[in-house]
Design a protein around this motif. Structure first.
Motif, PDB file in Angstrom:
ATOM      1  N   PRO A 254       0.841  -1.211   0.000  1.00 15.90           N
ATOM      2  CA  PRO A 254       0.000   0.000   0.000  1.00 15.90           C
ATOM      3  C   PRO A 254       0.875   1.259   0.000  1.00 15.90           C
ATOM      4  O   PRO A 254       1.845   1.357   0.763  1.00 15.90           O
ATOM      5  CB  PRO A 254      -0.800  -0.107   1.304  1.00 15.90           C
ATOM      6  CG  PRO A 254      -0.732  -1.551   1.688  1.00 15.90           C
ATOM      7  CD  PRO A 254       0.592  -2.055   1.184  1.00 15.90           C
TER       8      PRO A 254
ATOM      9  N   SER B 260       0.142   4.016   1.182  1.00 21.65           N
ATOM     10  CA  SER B 260       0.012   4.711   2.456  1.00 21.65           C
ATOM     11  C   SER B 260       1.126   4.352   3.427  1.00 21.65           C
ATOM     12  O   SER B 260       1.332   5.043   4.432  1.00 21.65           O
ATOM     13  CB  SER B 260      -1.341   4.410   3.093  1.00 21.65           C
ATOM     14  OG  SER B 260      -1.494   2.992   3.299  1.00 21.65           O
ATOM     15  N   GLU B 261       1.849   3.244   3.122  1.00 23.48           N
ATOM     16  CA  GLU B 261       2.951   2.869   3.994  1.00 23.48           C
ATOM     17  C   GLU B 261       4.263   3.540   3.590  1.00 23.48           C
ATOM     18  O   GLU B 261       5.290   3.341   4.250  1.00 23.48           O
ATOM     19  CB  GLU B 261       3.123   1.347   3.978  1.00 23.48           C
ATOM     20  CG  GLU B 261       1.924   0.602   4.562  1.00 23.48           C
ATOM     21  CD  GLU B 261       2.145  -0.891   4.604  1.00 23.48           C
ATOM     22  OE1 GLU B 261       3.277  -1.326   4.233  1.00 23.48           O
ATOM     23  OE2 GLU B 261       1.213  -1.619   4.971  1.00 23.48           O
TER      24      GLU B 261
ATOM     25  N   THR C 136      -0.165  13.777   1.141  1.00 24.05           N
ATOM     26  CA  THR C 136      -1.521  13.448   0.713  1.00 24.05           C
ATOM     27  C   THR C 136      -1.462  12.235  -0.208  1.00 24.05           C
ATOM     28  O   THR C 136      -0.654  12.200  -1.150  1.00 24.05           O
ATOM     29  CB  THR C 136      -2.157  14.640  -0.032  1.00 24.05           C
ATOM     30  OG1 THR C 136      -2.090  15.802   0.803  1.00 24.05           O
ATOM     31  CG2 THR C 136      -3.616  14.366  -0.363  1.00 24.05           C
ATOM     32  N   TYR C 137      -2.323  11.226   0.072  1.00 23.31           N
ATOM     33  CA  TYR C 137      -2.344   9.991  -0.697  1.00 23.31           C
ATOM     34  C   TYR C 137      -3.528   9.992  -1.656  1.00 23.31           C
ATOM     35  O   TYR C 137      -4.647  10.379  -1.309  1.00 23.31           O
ATOM     36  CB  TYR C 137      -2.423   8.786   0.235  1.00 23.31           C
ATOM     37  CG  TYR C 137      -1.249   8.714   1.195  1.00 23.31           C
ATOM     38  CD1 TYR C 137      -0.055   8.108   0.803  1.00 23.31           C
ATOM     39  CD2 TYR C 137      -1.330   9.260   2.473  1.00 23.31           C
ATOM     40  CE1 TYR C 137       1.034   8.048   1.678  1.00 23.31           C
ATOM     41  CE2 TYR C 137      -0.255   9.217   3.342  1.00 23.31           C
ATOM     42  CZ  TYR C 137       0.927   8.601   2.940  1.00 23.31           C
ATOM     43  OH  TYR C 137       1.999   8.555   3.802  1.00 23.31           O
ATOM     44  N   HIS C 138      -3.272   9.506  -2.905  1.00 22.68           N
ATOM     45  CA  HIS C 138      -4.297   9.427  -3.943  1.00 22.68           C
ATOM     46  C   HIS C 138      -4.209   8.051  -4.594  1.00 22.68           C
ATOM     47  O   HIS C 138      -3.556   7.884  -5.621  1.00 22.68           O
ATOM     48  CB  HIS C 138      -4.088  10.509  -5.005  1.00 22.68           C
ATOM     49  CG  HIS C 138      -3.902  11.886  -4.435  1.00 22.68           C
ATOM     50  ND1 HIS C 138      -4.933  12.690  -4.047  1.00 22.68           N
ATOM     51  CD2 HIS C 138      -2.763  12.584  -4.188  1.00 22.68           C
ATOM     52  CE1 HIS C 138      -4.464  13.845  -3.592  1.00 22.68           C
ATOM     53  NE2 HIS C 138      -3.137  13.807  -3.661  1.00 22.68           N
TER      54      HIS C 138
ATOM     55  N   LEU D  70       1.011   9.654  -4.308  1.00 21.97           N
ATOM     56  CA  LEU D  70       1.001  10.585  -3.184  1.00 21.97           C
ATOM     57  C   LEU D  70       1.639  11.900  -3.606  1.00 21.97           C
ATOM     58  O   LEU D  70       2.330  11.974  -4.613  1.00 21.97           O
ATOM     59  CB  LEU D  70       1.735   9.989  -1.976  1.00 21.97           C
ATOM     60  CG  LEU D  70       3.233   9.633  -2.116  1.00 21.97           C
ATOM     61  CD1 LEU D  70       4.106  10.859  -1.913  1.00 21.97           C
ATOM     62  CD2 LEU D  70       3.618   8.572  -1.094  1.00 21.97           C
TER      63      LEU D  70
END
Length: 314
Positions: free
Chosen positions: A22, A24-25, A44-46, A50
């Motif tokens: 992921p 996000s990690e 910011t993650y998309h 990011l």
């Protein structure tokens, strides 16, 4: 580097690793030269991408070209990219008036100044040699009240010209003004017309204006739309008063009208006078005629008596 700008190669790198881990990690680190910016960074993650934003507050010793580094680590992989940024300090120029509020006739120094590398211009002042400072001396007049001065500074940074401005306003205190432009000295109107009486005094502070008629103190209805009557006629004294002094101006108001009643009265009087004159002439004529007739009769009687006397024998 502007906030939100994408860094080269990072999207493809994240897309490749995003299939395994992921996004996000992922860990993102930003640095300006040797100074870490993580505490001011926003990630910011998309989906599988990011973006990283940070606030740069350059120090004086960091002005000039610097390297901005962005490092991303995901799993056991990492990627780093760099951008060249320019750190500069460019505050708005200083615009000062020796006195922001002065009396009429006072000299005022106007000065515009910016950092040493900038070039300043001051509105209303002839252009001189380019530099970071401009001055000029002003002898304040009533026309300068409310005058706005604008100081513009230009600074070239990394091939781009940046501009910043600052404005100041001058207040000039002066006594009342009441001239022909502000308050006409002669007004002529027709009776019954709709007119607005305009009379305005200038000054700073604003003066109080009062116009009263000389003969009876009646006030002139200044600024109001009203029907003109003949009672408005007369000479008025206008007084403009403020803490800076007093000014007096005379205003004459003339009302044009046609008085039908007076015309009828004049005609009637004329007719009566004419009739009186004719009657007097007739009376004199008849009297003189009677006197002449009486005298003629008396003369005839005297002649007859004389003839009769001569005809009688002794």
């Amino acid at each position: 580097m502007a906030p939100g700008d994408a860094l080269p190669a990072l999207p493809a790198f994240l897309a490749l690793l995003g299939a395994l881990l992921p996004v996000s990690e992922a860990q993102v680190h930003l640095a300006l030269g040797d100074r870490r910016l993580d505490s001011r960074s926003t990630i910011t993650y998309h989906g599988d991408s990011l973006s990283a934003k940070t606030v740069l507050e350059g120090k004086a010793e960091e002005e000039g070209s610097q390297q901005l580094t962005c490092a991303v680590m995901l799993g056991n992989q990492s990627l780093e990219t760099r951008r060249s940024v320019t750190i500069y300090s460019f505050p708005a120029p200083n615009l000062t008036l020796s006195e922001p509020e002065v009396s009429e006739g006072t000299e005022v120094m106007v000065e515009c100044q910016a950092r040493a590398e900038a070039v300043v211009t001051l509105s209303g002042v002839p252009a001189g040699p380019p530099g970071p400072r401009v001055q000029f001396l002003l002898n304040a007049s009533a026309e300068d009240n409310g005058r706005s001065f604008s100081c513009s500074a230009a600074l070239e940074v990394a091939g781009q010209v940046l501009q910043k401005n600052r404005t100041r306003e001058l207040r000039v205190l002066y006594g009342p003004w009441l001239d022909e432009r502000d308050c006409p000295g002669n007004w002529t109107w027709k009776e019954g017309s709709q007119q607005t009486l305009r009379c305005q005094a200038r000054g700073n502070p604003s003066p109080h204006l009062n116009c009263s008629r000389e003969k009876d103190g009646a006030l002139l209805p200044i600024g109001n739309l009203s029907c003109v009557t003949r009672n408005l006629s007369g000479t008025y004294v206008c007084r403009a008063i403020s803490s800076r002094g007093e000014l007096i101006r005379e205003v004459s108001v003339m009302v044009l009208y046609s008085d039908h009643q007076n015309i009828v009265a004049i005609v009637v009087v004329t007719i009566l006078a004419t009739l009186g004159a004719v009657g007097s002439a007739a009376y004199v004529y008849n009297r003189q005629r009677k006197i002449k007739k009486y005298k003629l009769q008396e003369a005839q009687k005297a002649t007859t008596m004389k003839l009769n006397t001569q005809a009688t024998p002794p």
